[in-house]
Scaffold this motif. Structure first.
Motif, mmCIF file in Angstrom:
data_model
loop_
_atom_site.group_PDB
_atom_site.id
_atom_site.type_symbol
_atom_site.label_atom_id
_atom_site.label_comp_id
_atom_site.label_asym_id
_atom_site.label_seq_id
_atom_site.Cartn_x
_atom_site.Cartn_y
_atom_site.Cartn_z
ATOM 1 N N ASP A 4 0.791 -1.237 0.000
ATOM 2 C CA ASP A 4 0.000 0.000 0.000
ATOM 3 C C ASP A 4 0.820 1.282 0.000
ATOM 4 O O ASP A 4 0.302 2.328 -0.398
ATOM 5 C CB ASP A 4 -0.919 0.028 1.228
ATOM 6 N N LEU A 5 2.056 1.233 0.468
ATOM 7 C CA LEU A 5 2.787 2.476 0.735
ATOM 8 C C LEU A 5 4.118 2.624 0.011
ATOM 9 O O LEU A 5 4.660 3.728 -0.042
ATOM 10 C CB LEU A 5 3.037 2.594 2.248
ATOM 11 N N MET A 6 4.636 1.535 -0.519
ATOM 12 C CA MET A 6 5.967 1.567 -1.129
ATOM 13 C C MET A 6 5.860 1.629 -2.655
ATOM 14 O O MET A 6 4.856 1.210 -3.224
ATOM 15 C CB MET A 6 6.756 0.322 -0.718
ATOM 16 N N PRO A 7 6.913 2.108 -3.302
ATOM 17 C CA PRO A 7 6.931 2.053 -4.763
ATOM 18 C C PRO A 7 6.863 0.594 -5.232
ATOM 19 O O PRO A 7 7.345 -0.304 -4.542
ATOM 20 C CB PRO A 7 8.292 2.660 -5.132
ATOM 21 N N THR A 8 6.256 0.364 -6.374
ATOM 22 C CA THR A 8 6.182 -0.981 -6.931
ATOM 23 C C THR A 8 7.586 -1.473 -7.249
ATOM 24 O O THR A 8 8.403 -0.748 -7.815
ATOM 25 C CB THR A 8 5.327 -0.975 -8.215
ATOM 26 N N ASP A 9 7.864 -2.715 -6.826
ATOM 27 C CA ASP A 9 9.193 -3.289 -7.031
ATOM 28 C C ASP A 9 9.034 -4.802 -7.145
ATOM 29 O O ASP A 9 8.429 -5.429 -6.266
ATOM 30 C CB ASP A 9 10.093 -2.932 -5.849
#
Length: 180
Positions: free
Chosen positions: A129-134
Motif C-alpha cells: 500500500d505504501l511503497m513504490p512498486t518493485d
C-alpha cells in the motif's frame, strides 16, 4: 553528551537508560513523527500507526507488547533492517532500552510469535500500500499474506493521539488484569 532531550523535557541517557525515564507521552510523540522505511514511503506513514496495526492483529493479552514492540525507536530512531543487522552495537543499545521499557511497563522482554507474525503481516501490507512498486522478493515476506484492508496513512497528530490512547487503554486493561 550521552543523552537526548525528549518531547517532555527529560534527559534520556542512551548509555545508561533508566526505566523511570520512560514516558508514554515521549514514546507516542516520537513514534508518531518517525516515518517507516526511512521515509521512502509514497506519503508519510508513522511507526506509531504501524504499531497500532500490529496491535490490532494480535490476541488481547499481547496488545500492550505489540504496541510497544518498536518503542526503543522513540529513543534511538528507526534504522533500516539491513543496516541494523550489520551494526551489533546498535542492537546492544536497542536491547538495553527495550529491557528498560519492559521493566517500566511490566511486560516480558521476549515477544511472542504472534507479534513477530503480525509485524510481518503489517510489513507485507505496507509494502503493497505504501511503497513504490518493485518486483524484488523480500525474503522475510515469503509466505506472508498482507491484510485485506488498505492502509490509509494518518497525519502525525492523529497517529500520536491514537497511539497514546491505545497505549493508555492497554495499560488500564493490564492493570485491571493483574489486580484481579
Amino acid at each position: 553528551m550521552n543523552w537526548i532531550l525528549t518531547s517532555t523535557g527529560k534527559h534520556f541517557d542512551l548509555f545508561e537508560p533508566d526505566a523511570d525515564m520512560i514516558d508514554p507521552r515521549d514514546i507516542s510523540h516520537s513514534l508518531a513523527h518517525l516515518c517507516r522505511f526511512n521515509g521512502h514511503t509514497r506519503e508519510f506513514y508513522s511507526v506509531a500507526q504501524h504499531s497500532c496495526i500490529v496491535a490490532e492483529l494480535v490476541p488481547e493479552e499481547h496488545k500492550l507488547a505489540a504496541l510497544l514492540h518498536d518503542a526503543p525507536e522513540a529513543y534511538l530512531g528507526d534504522m533500516t533492517r539491513p543496516l541494523k543487522q550489520w551494526i551489533s552495537t546498535y542492537q546492544h543499545f536497542e536491547d538495553c532500552i527495550w529491557w528498560r521499557i519492559c521493566e517500566h511497563f511490566d511486560i516480558a522482554p521476549e515477544l511472542p510469535a504472534c507479534i513477530h507474525k503480525a509485524d510481518l503481516i503489517a510489513l507485507a501490507t505496507e509494502r503493497r500500500d505504501l511503497m513504490p512498486t518493485d518486483p524484488a522478493i523480500w525474503d522475510c515476506l515469503v509466505g506472508i499474506e498482507p491484510m485485506v484492508e488498505i492502509i490509509r496513512p494518518w497525519p502525525a497528530a492523529e497517529a500520536r493521539l491514537t497511539y497514546y490512547q491505545q497505549l493508555m487503554d492497554q495499560l488500564a486493561i493490564e492493570h485491571r488484569r493483574k489486580a484481579a
